[in-house]
Scaffold this active site. Structure first.
Site, short mmCIF file in Angstrom:
data_model
loop_
_atom_site.label_atom_id
_atom_site.label_comp_id
_atom_site.label_asym_id
_atom_site.label_seq_id
_atom_site.Cartn_x
_atom_site.Cartn_y
_atom_site.Cartn_z
N TYR A 196 87.53 59.65 47.76
CA TYR A 196 86.17 60.17 47.94
C TYR A 196 85.90 60.40 49.44
O TYR A 196 85.40 61.46 49.84
CB TYR A 196 85.16 59.17 47.36
N TRP A 220 77.71 52.07 46.33
CA TRP A 220 78.11 53.43 45.97
C TRP A 220 79.38 53.40 45.11
O TRP A 220 79.57 54.24 44.24
CB TRP A 220 78.32 54.29 47.23
N GLU A 254 72.63 59.52 44.27
CA GLU A 254 72.15 58.69 45.38
C GLU A 254 70.90 57.92 44.95
O GLU A 254 70.70 56.77 45.35
CB GLU A 254 71.85 59.55 46.62
#
Length: 211
Positions: free
Chosen positions: A29, A59, A51
């Site tokens: 990522y 995350w 988000e």
């Protein structure tokens, strides 16, 4: 371990931002996605929604559930999500593959409707968000660990957050918006010394901003 400068040298000998550690999915990522400029409306909508779901969580948790989120929310096609009804909300609240937070689920459907309004007004979500790109005077001279740690929000993320809320969006606080700006490449927050910083900078320079 992250050094005081926020950089880490991976098992491949390359120096990167510290936060993905040596986790393969997190590294992928960081290396291939985070900070690279995005102009596709579906991907922008996905990023801002995820988000919002991330708020209060890591995350990595969201990243590992992302395919489940995509399946649950019609690939984040906001025109489809906007048509979700109470039955869809109940389905999603029962979906163990995603974050089962009713408020955030309802917010995603609301934001899909707001996204349609935004496309009607600006032509695309991309045109709206890229119009808010910070100028050089709104960016730190050096993107280092101390600067990023001290600034989880910025004047620009606060401004966008206020404007989105005025337009009826939800779960778009200044910290969430800044994380979105970093993820979609509106800013390049790969640290000085990260092996991907210059590559991302070149992509941003070459990008034709949506009008």
């Amino acid at each position: 371990m992250a050094h005081e400068n926020g950089l880490i040298t991976g098992e491949d000998g390359r120096t990167r931002c510290f936060w993905p550690g040596n986790l393969p999915d997190y590294l992928a990522y960081h290396d291939a996605e985070w900070g690279r400029p995005v102009t596709d409306d579906i991907r922008l909508f996905e990023k801002i929604c995820l988000e919002g779901f991330q708020s209060g969580l890591s995350w990595l948790t969201i990243l590992r559930k992302r395919e489940n989120f995509r399946a649950a929310f019609a690939g984040f096609d906001f025109r489809k999500v906007a048509r979700f009804d109470d039955g869809d909300i109940e389905r999603l609240v029962q979906d163990k593959g995603i974050i089962r937070h009713r408020g955030k689920i309802v917010s995603t459907i609301n934001n899909a409707n707001r996204a349609i309004e935004m496309v009607d007004e600006f032509g695309s979500l991309a045109a709206y968000f890229w119009a808010h790109e910070p100028g050089p005077d709104e960016r730190p001279e050096t993107v280092d660990y101390a600067t990023l740690r001290a600034n989880p929000t910025t004047a620009v993320s606060t401004r966008i957050s206020k404007d989105l809320k005025k337009r009826g969006w939800s779960f778009v606080g200044p910290t969430t918006v800044y994380a979105f700006m970093q993820a979609m490449g509106l800013v390049n927050d790969h640290l000085e010394g990260c092996c991907h910083r210059q590559e991302v900078e070149a992509l941003r320079k070459a990008l034709v901003r949506p009008a």
